[in-house]
Scaffold this motif. Structure first.
Motif, short mmCIF file in Angstrom:
data_model
loop_
_atom_site.label_atom_id
_atom_site.label_comp_id
_atom_site.label_asym_id
_atom_site.label_seq_id
_atom_site.Cartn_x
_atom_site.Cartn_y
_atom_site.Cartn_z
N ASP A 1 0.82 -1.21 0.00
CA ASP A 1 0.00 0.00 0.00
C ASP A 1 0.85 1.26 0.00
O ASP A 1 0.49 2.27 -0.61
N LYS A 2 1.97 1.21 0.69
CA LYS A 2 2.86 2.37 0.78
C LYS A 2 3.67 2.57 -0.50
O LYS A 2 4.00 3.70 -0.87
N GLY A 3 4.00 1.48 -1.17
CA GLY A 3 4.86 1.57 -2.34
C GLY A 3 4.11 2.00 -3.60
O GLY A 3 2.88 2.08 -3.63
N LYS A 4 4.88 2.24 -4.65
CA LYS A 4 4.29 2.63 -5.94
C LYS A 4 5.25 2.25 -7.06
O LYS A 4 6.43 1.93 -6.83
N ASN A 5 4.75 2.29 -8.27
CA ASN A 5 5.55 2.12 -9.48
C ASN A 5 5.48 3.41 -10.29
O ASN A 5 4.42 4.05 -10.37
N ALA B 1 9.21 -4.45 -7.44
CA ALA B 1 9.63 -3.05 -7.35
C ALA B 1 8.76 -2.27 -6.37
O ALA B 1 9.25 -1.43 -5.60
N ARG B 2 7.47 -2.54 -6.38
CA ARG B 2 6.55 -1.83 -5.48
C ARG B 2 6.81 -2.20 -4.02
O ARG B 2 6.77 -1.32 -3.14
N LEU B 3 7.06 -3.47 -3.74
CA LEU B 3 7.35 -3.88 -2.37
C LEU B 3 8.66 -3.28 -1.87
O LEU B 3 8.77 -2.87 -0.72
N ILE B 4 9.66 -3.25 -2.75
CA ILE B 4 10.93 -2.61 -2.37
C ILE B 4 10.70 -1.14 -2.05
O ILE B 4 11.18 -0.62 -1.04
N ASN B 5 9.94 -0.46 -2.90
CA ASN B 5 9.67 0.96 -2.69
C ASN B 5 8.84 1.19 -1.42
O ASN B 5 8.99 2.23 -0.76
N PHE C 1 11.78 -2.91 -14.84
CA PHE C 1 12.11 -3.02 -13.42
C PHE C 1 13.31 -2.15 -13.07
O PHE C 1 13.27 -1.38 -12.09
N GLN C 2 14.37 -2.24 -13.87
CA GLN C 2 15.58 -1.46 -13.57
C GLN C 2 15.29 0.04 -13.64
O GLN C 2 15.72 0.80 -12.78
N SER C 3 14.55 0.45 -14.66
CA SER C 3 14.20 1.86 -14.78
C SER C 3 13.33 2.31 -13.61
O SER C 3 13.51 3.41 -13.07
N ASP C 4 12.42 1.45 -13.19
CA ASP C 4 11.52 1.77 -12.09
C ASP C 4 12.27 2.00 -10.79
O ASP C 4 12.08 3.03 -10.11
N ILE C 5 13.15 1.06 -10.45
CA ILE C 5 13.85 1.22 -9.16
C ILE C 5 14.86 2.37 -9.22
O ILE C 5 15.19 2.95 -8.18
N GLU C 6 15.33 2.72 -10.41
CA GLU C 6 16.17 3.91 -10.53
C GLU C 6 15.36 5.17 -10.22
O GLU C 6 15.79 6.04 -9.45
N LEU D 1 12.67 5.36 -8.55
CA LEU D 1 12.20 5.30 -7.16
C LEU D 1 13.32 5.49 -6.15
O LEU D 1 13.07 5.63 -4.95
N GLY D 2 14.57 5.46 -6.63
CA GLY D 2 15.72 5.73 -5.75
C GLY D 2 16.28 4.54 -5.01
O GLY D 2 16.94 4.70 -3.98
N HIS D 3 16.07 3.32 -5.54
CA HIS D 3 16.54 2.13 -4.83
C HIS D 3 17.59 1.34 -5.60
O HIS D 3 18.00 0.26 -5.15
N SER D 4 18.03 1.79 -6.75
CA SER D 4 18.84 0.96 -7.64
C SER D 4 20.23 0.66 -7.11
O SER D 4 20.85 -0.32 -7.53
N LYS D 5 20.73 1.47 -6.21
CA LYS D 5 22.08 1.22 -5.68
C LYS D 5 22.13 -0.03 -4.80
O LYS D 5 23.20 -0.56 -4.54
N ASN D 6 20.97 -0.49 -4.36
CA ASN D 6 20.93 -1.63 -3.43
C ASN D 6 20.28 -2.86 -4.04
O ASN D 6 19.97 -3.81 -3.31
N VAL D 7 20.08 -2.87 -5.35
CA VAL D 7 19.39 -4.00 -5.98
C VAL D 7 20.22 -4.54 -7.14
O VAL D 7 20.64 -3.80 -8.02
#
Length: 545
Positions: free
Chosen positions: A247-251, A268-272, A314-319, A321-327
């Protein structure tokens, strides 16, 4: 019966307690699911390509005539359609389907320094059964024989270190799917929760008992009930944290509408949303292309089309969303396909394969020469260059921050880094690791001109001469000069190729010179000696007058 015996001896194994069904809900048992203080926040995403991906038509040797003429006369990807990349000296190209997706798909990832291509991954004495080879890849153990049991997975054993700790907020592993994987099975518990729909899981989780039920020590099967009750408590607990993260995450990025893209969109949404899960597993099936594989536009092309779209979104999404350095993500398939296409316009189970690793923290390189350039270790299958456990070891030690002692305990040994440096940017060279696997020097491909044992490669290495020739009475001496130890069999045929009989049954000879008295069968005329020397064939003409 103790709990471990109950888990291992139940008639349906994981289906009984690792995937207990309560209504519509699949319950996956787990224990070692907490975030240790010494752990980092790095996340691994595993993309399973079930069926055995055809690595040769994924990363193509597009400048090699043998690929078009010998290996894949019908199934090759046309040179003008393949997409050259990397150093031109490597002579390789991507399948055009790998350009599908945002930012030019997986090709775009390579251009943006976010893709590793690891060619020639496999293991010693490969097994060509889907089930057994999948178990080998999931377990991280190469068995001594086909009868050796593989009861646990490499990630299950890794997370066993936390099994006695307090229940955390987030599960350590999530498999997006409905069936448990050996990959996550530990010594006593499974380290993954199964997930398809977070909202449905949350609603179903509320129906599972959240408190401990005490049946008393004298109750029949009390240990087994305690175990199942424990599973329910955990499901109740984690369903809430997963729903909260969802619920908190998004794409932000757009995804293609297919099963794999939807799985990776969920991850990606769960990570976010802040879920602290360490490992996510997603899958794409259909790679067992024995027939009708097709070239451009075929079944395999369509699968790569989905793969490229899902990974690139997926890669573009987490970039964004600001999480790509850890995935970091990797692709895994139980084996490759054989180099030679079969008679059904498909490819059969093979051995060495190509793996991809993607993310900000992978080395943007091509490791190893093309899979098709590897020598055959037998008449049909390719040798391997990199042991798949090298990738697992590097993930544990570099990405998860585990000790070398722990990784060695999990995998049962140490393994060489890929090209002595590894595929992750932060991996440091380690002189204590063993050397890389030895690639055979002799190519056992029966049709290779570089195979000295090939019947298609008649050389002057072995020499056979008949004298006297012509012979007046059919009697003659065969001179043999052999340079290698080999089994020799000699048959007599006429000029039309019809067999007239065996002059010498198969017999082993050491290198050296031999003079063997022989006598032709039949009347006068031209006769031909068909000499089988191992896998090679020689022909000597003898005239009887």
């Amino acid at each position: 019966m103790d709990r471990r015996s109950f888990i291992k001896n139940t008639s349906v194994g994981l289906g009984a307690v690792g995937q207990l069904k309560m209504g519509k809900m699949n319950v996956s048992a787990f224990d070692s699911l907490y975030q240790a203080a010494e752990e980092n926040d790095n996340i691994l995403v595993i993309v399973q390509l079930f069926g055995g991906n055809d690595g040769i038509n994924t990363i193509i040797p597009h400048e090699w005539p043998d690929y078009y003429d010998r290996f894949r006369p019908r199934l090759h990807i046309p040179s003008e359609a393949s997409i050259g990349f990397a150093d031109p000296k490597l002579g390789i190209a991507m399948h055009p389907s790998l350009t599908n997706g945002v930012n030019e798909g997986m090709l775009g990832l390579y251009k943006r320094n976010k893709l590793s291509v690891i060619q020639g991954v496999g293991y010693q004495n490969p097994n060509l059964s889907h089930f057994r080879s999948t178990d080998i890849w999931f377990s991280g153990i190469v068995p001594y024989n086909d009868g050796q049991s593989l009861p646990t997975g490499w990630l299950g054993r890794y997370f066993d270190q936390y099994q006695n700790k307090e229940l955390p907020d987030s599960p350590y592993c999530i498999h997006v799917g409905e069936s448990p994987l050996l990959l996550f099975q530990g010594e006593n518990k499974e380290s993954a929760i199964l997930l398809e729909d977070p909202a449905e899981l949350y609603e179903q989780g509320k129906s599972v008992e959240s408190d401990k039920i005490d049946l008393g020590e004298q109750s029949l099967f009390s240990d087994e009930f305690d175990y199942i009750n424990d599973v329910g408590i955990r499901i109740n607990h984690f369903s809430e944290s997963i729903k909260t993260a969802f619920d908190k995450g998004k794409n932000i990025e757009n995804y293609q509408e297919d099963n794999l893209s939807n799985q990776m969109k969920l991850v990606a949404r769960l990570i976010n949303g802040g879920l602290k899960t360490k490992v996510y597993s997603v899958s794409l099936g259909g790679f067992d292309t024995h027939s009708g594989q097709g070239a451009l536009g075929g079944v395999h092309s369509q699968l790569l089309y989905q793969l490229s779209a899902a990974i690139s979104s997926f890669q573009s999404d987490i970039e964004k969303l600001g999480h790509s350095k850890n995935v970091v993500g990797i692709t895994v398939s139980e084996f490759g396909r054989r180099p030679y296409e079969n008679a059904s316009a498909g490819t059969d189970h093979g051995t060495a394969n190509v793996m991809f690793a993607f993310g900000d923290e992978v080395r943007p390189e091509v490791f190893g020469s093309n899979v098709a350039f590897l020598p055959f270790f037998d008449a049909e299958n390719l040798a391997f260059r990199y042991d798949f456990r090298s990738i697992y070891q590097e993930i544990m030690r570099t990405w998860f921050g585990a000790s070398s002692f722990l990784s060695e305990q999990v995998l049962g040994g140490k393994f060489a880094l890929i090209d002595k440096k590894g595929f992750l940017k932060s991996t440091e060279e380690d002189a204590s690791l063993p050397a890389e696997p030895v690639v055979p020097e002799i190519n056992q491909d029966p049709k290779s001109p570089n195979n000295p044992y090939s019947p298609y490669s008649v050389t002057e290495q072995d020499k056979f001469t008949a004298f006297p020739n012509p012979t007046p009475d059919g009697k003659f001496v065969l001179s043999m000069i052999l340079y290698i130890e080999v089994d020799i069999q000699i048959q007599q045929v006429d000029f039309k190729g019809r067999e007239l009989g065996t002059l010498m049954k198969r017999k082993s000879y050491r290198p050296g010179s031999y003079f063997i008295p022989m006598e032709l069968k039949g009347g006068s005329g031209l006769h031909i000696l068909h000499i089988s020397a191992g896998h090679r064939n020689h022909y000597v003409k003898v005239i009887k007058v």
